[in-house]
Design a protein around this motif. Structure first.
Motif, PDB file in Angstrom:
ATOM      1  N   THR A 216      53.029  -8.741 161.768  1.00  0.00           N
ATOM      2  CA  THR A 216      52.252  -9.498 160.967  1.00  0.00           C
ATOM      3  C   THR A 216      52.899 -10.532 160.230  1.00  0.00           C
ATOM      4  OG1 THR A 216      50.833  -7.640 160.700  1.00  0.00           O
ATOM      5  CG2 THR A 216      50.623  -9.316 159.123  1.00  0.00           C
ATOM      6  N   GLN A 217      54.180 -10.119 159.777  1.00  0.00           N
ATOM      7  CA  GLN A 217      55.050 -11.061 159.093  1.00  0.00           C
ATOM      8  C   GLN A 217      55.500 -12.236 160.116  1.00  0.00           C
ATOM      9  OE1 GLN A 217      59.194 -10.217 157.653  1.00  0.00           O
ATOM     10  NE2 GLN A 217      58.106 -10.418 155.696  1.00  0.00           N
TER      11      GLN A 217
ATOM     12  N   LEU B  94      55.700 -30.454 164.650  1.00  0.00           N
ATOM     13  CA  LEU B  94      54.816 -29.564 164.145  1.00  0.00           C
ATOM     14  C   LEU B  94      55.033 -29.026 162.773  1.00  0.00           C
ATOM     15  CD1 LEU B  94      54.957 -27.540 167.592  1.00  0.00           C
ATOM     16  CD2 LEU B  94      53.024 -28.657 166.613  1.00  0.00           C
TER      17      LEU B  94
ATOM     18  N   ASN C 121      44.134 -17.163 155.576  1.00  0.00           N
ATOM     19  CA  ASN C 121      44.973 -17.208 154.214  1.00  0.00           C
ATOM     20  C   ASN C 121      45.875 -18.503 154.239  1.00  0.00           C
ATOM     21  OD1 ASN C 121      43.738 -14.977 153.371  1.00  0.00           O
ATOM     22  ND2 ASN C 121      45.192 -13.687 153.471  1.00  0.00           N
ATOM     23  N   HIS C 122      46.270 -19.002 155.373  1.00  0.00           N
ATOM     24  CA  HIS C 122      47.030 -20.111 155.215  1.00  0.00           C
ATOM     25  C   HIS C 122      46.331 -21.420 155.475  1.00  0.00           C
ATOM     26  CE1 HIS C 122      51.186 -18.777 155.012  1.00  0.00           C
ATOM     27  NE2 HIS C 122      50.891 -17.943 155.666  1.00  0.00           N
TER      28      HIS C 122
ATOM     29  N   PHE D  36      62.066 -19.019 154.994  1.00  0.00           N
ATOM     30  CA  PHE D  36      60.999 -18.760 154.317  1.00  0.00           C
ATOM     31  C   PHE D  36      60.937 -17.432 154.069  1.00  0.00           C
ATOM     32  CE2 PHE D  36      58.950 -22.983 156.002  1.00  0.00           C
ATOM     33  CZ  PHE D  36      58.508 -23.361 154.880  1.00  0.00           C
TER      34      PHE D  36
ATOM     35  N   ILE E 114      60.175 -14.525 150.685  1.00  0.00           N
ATOM     36  CA  ILE E 114      59.098 -13.696 150.821  1.00  0.00           C
ATOM     37  C   ILE E 114      59.719 -12.269 150.591  1.00  0.00           C
ATOM     38  CG2 ILE E 114      57.336 -12.878 152.524  1.00  0.00           C
ATOM     39  CD1 ILE E 114      57.188 -15.729 153.652  1.00  0.00           C
TER      40      ILE E 114
ATOM     41  N   ILE F 155      50.326 -10.337 154.830  1.00  0.00           N
ATOM     42  CA  ILE F 155      51.653 -10.521 154.940  1.00  0.00           C
ATOM     43  C   ILE F 155      52.493  -9.586 155.556  1.00  0.00           C
ATOM     44  CG2 ILE F 155      53.517 -10.851 153.161  1.00  0.00           C
ATOM     45  CD1 ILE F 155      51.768 -12.361 151.588  1.00  0.00           C
TER      46      ILE F 155
ATOM     47  N   VAL G 169      57.870 -27.311 155.001  1.00  0.00           N
ATOM     48  CA  VAL G 169      59.271 -27.672 155.342  1.00  0.00           C
ATOM     49  C   VAL G 169      59.985 -29.063 154.872  1.00  0.00           C
ATOM     50  CG1 VAL G 169      60.467 -28.223 157.607  1.00  0.00           C
ATOM     51  CG2 VAL G 169      58.818 -26.274 157.395  1.00  0.00           C
TER      52      VAL G 169
ATOM     53  N   THR H  98      45.659 -13.492 158.475  1.00  0.00           N
ATOM     54  CA  THR H  98      46.901 -14.170 158.018  1.00  0.00           C
ATOM     55  C   THR H  98      46.807 -15.658 158.108  1.00  0.00           C
ATOM     56  OG1 THR H  98      48.117 -12.014 158.761  1.00  0.00           O
ATOM     57  CG2 THR H  98      49.223 -14.042 158.227  1.00  0.00           C
TER      58      THR H  98
ATOM     59  N   SER I 194      55.234 -28.002 159.094  1.00  0.00           N
ATOM     60  CA  SER I 194      54.327 -28.064 157.886  1.00  0.00           C
ATOM     61  C   SER I 194      54.901 -28.946 156.812  1.00  0.00           C
ATOM     62  CB  SER I 194      54.021 -26.699 157.310  1.00  0.00           C
ATOM     63  OG  SER I 194      55.110 -26.041 156.545  1.00  0.00           O
TER      64      SER I 194
ATOM     65  N   ASP J 158      52.728 -14.691 159.702  1.00  0.00           N
ATOM     66  CA  ASP J 158      52.791 -15.361 158.366  1.00  0.00           C
ATOM     67  C   ASP J 158      53.986 -16.395 158.236  1.00  0.00           C
ATOM     68  OD1 ASP J 158      52.313 -15.506 155.490  1.00  0.00           O
ATOM     69  OD2 ASP J 158      54.126 -14.306 155.100  1.00  0.00           O
TER      70      ASP J 158
ATOM     71  N   LEU K 163      55.445 -18.067 160.838  1.00  0.00           N
ATOM     72  CA  LEU K 163      55.156 -19.190 161.653  1.00  0.00           C
ATOM     73  C   LEU K 163      54.179 -20.144 160.874  1.00  0.00           C
ATOM     74  CD1 LEU K 163      55.879 -20.643 164.260  1.00  0.00           C
ATOM     75  CD2 LEU K 163      53.967 -19.656 165.043  1.00  0.00           C
ATOM     76  N   CYS K 164      53.141 -19.542 160.350  1.00  0.00           N
ATOM     77  CA  CYS K 164      52.395 -20.292 159.611  1.00  0.00           C
ATOM     78  C   CYS K 164      52.929 -20.974 158.466  1.00  0.00           C
ATOM     79  CB  CYS K 164      51.216 -19.476 158.833  1.00  0.00           C
ATOM     80  SG  CYS K 164      50.036 -18.848 160.071  1.00  0.00           S
ATOM     81  N   TRP K 165      53.820 -20.571 157.678  1.00  0.00           N
ATOM     82  CA  TRP K 165      54.656 -21.096 156.598  1.00  0.00           C
ATOM     83  C   TRP K 165      55.315 -22.482 157.085  1.00  0.00           C
ATOM     84  CZ3 TRP K 165      54.912 -21.180 151.465  1.00  0.00           C
ATOM     85  CH2 TRP K 165      54.635 -19.940 150.775  1.00  0.00           C
ATOM     86  N   ALA K 166      55.857 -22.168 158.278  1.00  0.00           N
ATOM     87  CA  ALA K 166      56.746 -23.030 158.989  1.00  0.00           C
ATOM     88  C   ALA K 166      55.957 -24.250 159.551  1.00  0.00           C
ATOM     89  CB  ALA K 166      57.921 -22.447 160.018  1.00  0.00           C
ATOM     90  N   ILE K 167      54.685 -24.018 160.146  1.00  0.00           N
ATOM     91  CA  ILE K 167      54.163 -25.250 160.772  1.00  0.00           C
ATOM     92  C   ILE K 167      52.738 -25.523 160.623  1.00  0.00           C
ATOM     93  CG2 ILE K 167      55.788 -25.037 162.947  1.00  0.00           C
ATOM     94  CD1 ILE K 167      53.356 -23.736 164.492  1.00  0.00           C
ATOM     95  N   LEU K 168      52.136 -24.546 159.590  1.00  0.00           N
ATOM     96  CA  LEU K 168      50.728 -25.040 159.243  1.00  0.00           C
ATOM     97  C   LEU K 168      50.400 -25.568 157.966  1.00  0.00           C
ATOM     98  CD1 LEU K 168      48.169 -23.867 161.071  1.00  0.00           C
ATOM     99  CD2 LEU K 168      47.634 -22.478 159.245  1.00  0.00           C
TER     100      LEU K 168
ATOM    101  N   THR L 187      59.351  -7.562 158.794  1.00  0.00           N
ATOM    102  CA  THR L 187      58.300  -6.592 158.228  1.00  0.00           C
ATOM    103  C   THR L 187      56.830  -6.417 158.857  1.00  0.00           C
ATOM    104  OG1 THR L 187      59.800  -6.905 156.091  1.00  0.00           O
ATOM    105  CG2 THR L 187      57.817  -5.129 156.150  1.00  0.00           C
TER     106      THR L 187
END
Lengths: 403, 403
Positions: free
Chosen positions: A104-105, B7, A137-138, A267, A271, B271, B12, A134, B9, A108, A110-115, A101
């Motif tokens: 920007t998503q 990498l 915020n993470h 993720f 969402i 988001i 995960v 974005t 997070s 979001d 990628l940050c969920w997955a690696i940050l 979506t």
């Protein structure tokens, strides 16, 4: 104290609204001429062609009104897998592609997955404020690299990376907008692209290649994507229909190694489950009918004229001894730098004269620069507004220089 | 080890895919009859009426193809503000309403705004696995409250809350599906609704009222929403067009105190910027033409028949001494409980016979129950599949009871 005050998460304490989104009420003042938002020109929208695609709502109604798979509407995925071939360097497989979506998503997800909170992201300085928020915020921290007319000064990377690593920082990804940078308008040279991919591989750092403007090129030849230059699977490529069709669809995509795409998809389940199937189907039908390829040159021509028009207006109305810029070869933006004036002063005076832009400082993720710069979007304003708006801007500058 | 492995997070490491989404490849096996997913019946979609609304793509094309405001497409917001009046107890103001990409996003946004890792969320036990995973991804821990035919046993709340608080836990919100619960099918009584709101107020805990099935009521009278019973502003109400129109739109909304709605909107900027304007405009046009109200009774009638059909098939084919259920008065689901059989055994045998459901354990956020229960969706299967599928299920049970 409100009932909510004591419930807020820690993230709220550092929450910052997007300065561009928040400027909407300023921009909507009667008589205001805005170069602020990065909005496409509604005149460029293929309204009739897009409406044609609505037939899919009737013909495939039972399918497109149902829940979709999280990974995306299969016919659209299938279309993109081959359509993307020229820029990706090869055909993409379905498990390397995730529909999102808006792009920007992609950031979001990628940050969920690696940050994790406190991890470093390397960005160009300045960089796009929306996606920087974005990441902020993470819980991201930013290591920034300056740019010149050929994009990020990638030679600075190894030393800065080594230093951060020696301080115990974890660096997760390099965020770059290689083509027609937002806000700078510059494009990364081929040499630097190759170096960037080599450096990312050397340190095992991912790259998020945010490429919304790739197809909006006015002159010169396409340069290979970072994704196509990389063999390791560390590049996630983000693109969108926002600039090549219409942002109201909110249909975008990520291309990457199937392992990270799968994590991002899981993720995404939590969402928004899946992006609007209705919107994806309309976009698909538009593409299937060949309109994407046949109409895109119209959009590019339209914006080339607008870019040329802004170039002309800038030269005509601004005090050239005070302000400088690089003519962008594509995309949506001019970045202007002033010698003596402060953007904050200009912004205030410009609003009085009913003309708006985005102050440069907004694009500095560590909020430590850009105080004599600003971004001008050339795609949105009509030709007469363009001339009048930049005339007002020139007057504002001249008045400030006198005072 | 892949390049991504180092990498990832922390999130995960505890990431779990939705068991329902992951069942898709099982469900798609040829000959499989599925009662698993909570999908609406495509036969219930107002395909032609929805297609009519496509005219807005032509008439308002320049507007609906553009970026929208994060808070939602203004005409749709305006429609909902008054349409929601009966269930909200009063007209809603625009700053109390946020349009989202599916109601899953309401859960995601509320978690962004008020949840820190390790914070407690109180849920019914069992509860909807999809949203539980959203909360889990945000680092939630779950304090669960059992249910009976009248919904959550709210009398257990004070003691459990006191105990958690005395252990230094922070409790952020109570997540409830008061109407036609997913997966239980039960509806919270008025008395319990009042008590729940009172308890939440006493402890300053928010309530997330997830209400997708409210309008799918087959008999009996609407009960007041928790939102309408609350004076403090602590209730966020989530609803969606997924069940009253079509899930492929991915248009849903949150209603709540303007302060929390504003915070959620700022997180939404980062988001997905805004939900598909195209999808929102199509939904709006459908509503504006009066189809939402005129067509909804058809959907309810359609599902009432399907519920009746499932009730009949269950009685006809299942060993009644072994399995029990409460007939739902609305919504999408039956919850079946077995005396002696284990769901894991039944699931295996049922798949062999090409019939699928969702095992009960999936709905226990602490994964500690439901091992003799399962959820059956009655909205999706055709009448002939319903009969044949439940016949197979009965055979599977009988074979297991004999063995």
């Amino acid at each position: 104290m409100s009932v909510w005050e004591k419930l807020y998460s820690e993230k709220v304490s550092t929450l910052r609204p997007s300065p561009i989104r928040e400027m909407l009420h300023v921009i909507r003042q009667p008589g205001m001429i805005s170069f602020a938002g990065g909005n496409p020109d509604p005149q460029s929208f293929p309204v009739d062609l897009f409406y044609e695609s609505a037939s899919i709502l009737k013909e495939q109604g039972k399918d497109v009104l149902q829940y979709g798979t999280t990974e995306g509407y299969p016919p659209l995925k299938s279309f993109l897998c081959s359509w993307l071939k020229p820029r990706m360097g090869r055909a993409i497989t379905e498990d390397e592609l995730l529909i999102t979506t808006g792009s920007t998503q992609v950031v979001d997800l990628l940050c969920w997955a690696i940050l994790d909170k406190g991890d470093l992201i390397i960005t160009e300085e300045p960089t796009f404020v929306g996606t920087a928020l974005t990441m902020h915020n993470h819980g991201a921290q930013f290591l920034t690299i300056p740019c010149d007319a050929n994009g990020m000064l990638v030679d600075q990377l190894p030393e800065k990376i080594e230093k951060a690593l020696s301080q115990g920082k974890r660096i997760k990804f390099i965020y770059t907008i290689p083509n027609f940078h937002n806000p700078l308008g510059c494009t990364m040279s081929l040499e630097r692209r190759k170096k960037l991919v080599e450096i990312a591989n050397r340190y095992g750092i991912a790259i998020l290649e945010d490429d919304p403007y790739a197809y909006i090129r006015f002159e010169g030849e396409d340069l290979p994507t970072l994704f196509s230059l990389d063999q390791s699977g560390l590049v996630v490529h983000a693109c969108t229909f926002s600039k090549i069709l219409a942002p109201g669809t909110r249909v975008a995509w990520a291309v990457g190694n199937k392992e990270i795409i799968r994590k991002m998809a899981i993720f995404k389940q939590g969402i928004d489950l899946c992006s609007s199937v209705v919107a994806q189907a309309l976009v698909y039908e538009y593409c299937r009918k060949g309109h994407l390829d046949s109409y895109l040159p119209n959009i590019v021509d339209h914006y080339r004229k607008k870019r040329d028009n802004m170039e002309e207006c800038l030269k005509k109305h601004l005090p050239l001894e005070e302000v400088s810029w690089v003519k962008p070869m594509g995309g949506f933006f001019y970045w202007l730098e002033m010698k003596n004036l402060k953007t904050a002063d200009l912004y205030k005076k410009a609003l009085q004269k009913k003309v708006a832009f985005v102050p440069g400082e907004s694009f500095y993720p560590n909020q430590n620069g850009g105080k004599n710069c600003f971004r001008m979007c050339f795609t949105f304003a009509s030709p007469s507004d363009m001339d009048e708006g930049i005339k007002r801007l020139g007057e504002a500058m001249k008045e400030l220089l006198k005072s």
